[in-house]
Design a protein around this motif. Structure first.
Motif, mmCIF file in Angstrom:
data_model
loop_
_atom_site.group_PDB
_atom_site.id
_atom_site.type_symbol
_atom_site.label_atom_id
_atom_site.label_comp_id
_atom_site.label_asym_id
_atom_site.label_seq_id
_atom_site.Cartn_x
_atom_site.Cartn_y
_atom_site.Cartn_z
ATOM 1 N N ARG A 189 -6.339 -2.569 2.787
ATOM 2 C CA ARG A 189 -6.740 -1.202 3.128
ATOM 3 C C ARG A 189 -7.954 -1.202 4.043
ATOM 4 O O ARG A 189 -8.028 -0.449 5.018
ATOM 5 C CB ARG A 189 -7.063 -0.431 1.839
ATOM 6 N N LYS A 191 -7.421 -0.595 8.229
ATOM 7 C CA LYS A 191 -7.563 0.868 8.310
ATOM 8 C C LYS A 191 -7.471 1.380 9.746
ATOM 9 O O LYS A 191 -7.030 2.501 9.990
ATOM 10 C CB LYS A 191 -8.872 1.310 7.673
ATOM 11 N N GLU A 234 -7.037 -3.861 -1.784
ATOM 12 C CA GLU A 234 -8.233 -3.263 -1.186
ATOM 13 C C GLU A 234 -8.607 -3.958 0.114
ATOM 14 O O GLU A 234 -9.054 -3.318 1.072
ATOM 15 C CB GLU A 234 -9.404 -3.330 -2.168
ATOM 16 N N ILE A 238 3.112 -0.919 4.505
ATOM 17 C CA ILE A 238 1.911 -0.086 4.685
ATOM 18 C C ILE A 238 2.321 1.266 5.274
ATOM 19 O O ILE A 238 3.119 1.313 6.206
ATOM 20 C CB ILE A 238 0.896 -0.787 5.625
ATOM 21 N N ILE A 292 0.837 -1.198 0.000
ATOM 22 C CA ILE A 292 0.000 0.000 0.000
ATOM 23 C C ILE A 292 0.869 1.243 0.000
ATOM 24 O O ILE A 292 0.525 2.265 -0.585
ATOM 25 C CB ILE A 292 -0.937 -0.014 1.225
#
Length: 329
Positions: free
Chosen positions: A255, A259, A252, A329, A222
């Motif tokens: 993510r 999150k 995705e 990330i 990411i």
């Protein structure tokens, strides 16, 4: 008379240094066979190099100290190379066994990553016979630090170039000596030349169970620093692992599920490493936050990864293989 004939034949096939050839006519092009070199020098004590080749394929096998080595399998028709790497620990215990796919151009670039200066090649008028092959001497100079002396024949058609070895040219060197600042770093001397047909199984892109495919950080990360260097996989021989429908759905998922742990205001750096096995299961999950594995959130992120639905494993020639995934990330 029969004994004399046998002795003369053995004298022809065997060189003065234990070198052996089964080639009956060194004046004809050799388009299929096997070459074996001994390797000595400052950094190459008791190494070996073996090349198997035919018109469609080639295999390079390098054996180093303590069981380490590399094997490159060239498919000349697709212009793809399967590289199998064996790295070992200092005491000879297997440490890492992994695979990477290359194009010939990438492998040449990787091998020539050290830059010693401008390269010049001088073809001399010196000749000598090695195992029946007439070889001409050339001298390669890389700046003023590195010189290479090679004895080349154009009668052996391996069809591959592998720098810093006897396959440096489109011709083959039956002797190759690389000197750095005047000291011999590596010297290759031909041990044997065989014209026997090579079994097709030698050229198959088969990955042993102990090896894993290296997935680049740019594939699933990411973090923009890595994702911006993403390049679409154009190789036909293998595919990277993924979750869901492919790369985008995999990213995705991370993510969405992570999150709550991605707080840019804290400038956290999160890296996740794990293996995806042939049966789609995950193993050896490791989480580092700001380069530490002891952060209190590391176990929570690890549980998120452990709870993921099954992945589609990496595949080589359509067969599942183990892979190692790194995600930033």
């Amino acid at each position: 008379m029969r004994i004399l004939t046998i002795l003369l034949t053995l004298a022809f096939l065997t060189g003065c240094n234990g070198q052996v050839s089964t080639v009956k006519d060194p004046n004809s092009d050799l388009e299929e066979g096997k070459l074996t070199f001994s390797v000595s020098g400052e950094t190459a004590s008791n190494w070996e190099l073996e090349i198997l080749f035919n018109q469609e394929n080639a295999v390079i096998k390098e054996k180093y100290a303590r069981g380490a080595g590399r094997k490159y399998i060239y498919d000349k028709t697709t212009n793809e190379i399967l590289g199998l790497y064996d790295d070992v620990a200092i005491f000879g215990t297997a440490k890492d066994q992994y695979i990477i796919y290359h194009t010939p151009e990438e492998l040449i670039k990787l091998t020539l990553s050290s830059n010693y200066g401008d390269t010049t090649i001088t073809k001399t008028q010196e000749f000598k016979e090695i195992l029946g092959y007439k070889c001409q001497k050339s001298i390669i100079a890389h700046g003023n630090q590195v010189t290479v002396e090679v004895w080349l024949t154009d009668k052996i058609k391996t069809g591959i170039i592998y720098p810093w070895t006897p396959l440096t040219f489109d011709k083959v060197a039956l002797e190759y000596e690389l000197k750095i600042l005047g000291k011999t770093d590596r010297k290759y001397i031909i041990k044997s030349i065989s014209d026997e047909p090579i079994e097709s199984s030698e050229f198959e892109h088969v990955v042993p169970d102990d090896y894993y495919l290296v997935v680049p950080l740019s594939e699933l990360s990411i973090d923009s620093m890595w994702s911006k260097s993403f390049e679409e996989n154009t190789f036909k021989s293998f595919s990277y692992p993924y979750y869901g429908n492919g790369r985008e759905s995999t990213i995705e998922y991370f993510r969405s599920e992570l999150k709550n742990y991605i707080d840019k205001t804290e400038n956290k750096s999160i890296s996740i490493d794990f293996y995806i096995n042939q049966d789609s299961s995950l193993s050896n999950i490791e989480v580092s936050i700001n380069y530490s594995k002891k952060d209190k959130q590391s176990p929570e992120i690890k549980r998120v990864i452990e709870s993921m639905p099954k992945w589609t494993p990496a595949k080589v020639k359509g067969k599942p293989v183990k892979s190692k995934v790194g995600i930033a990330i």
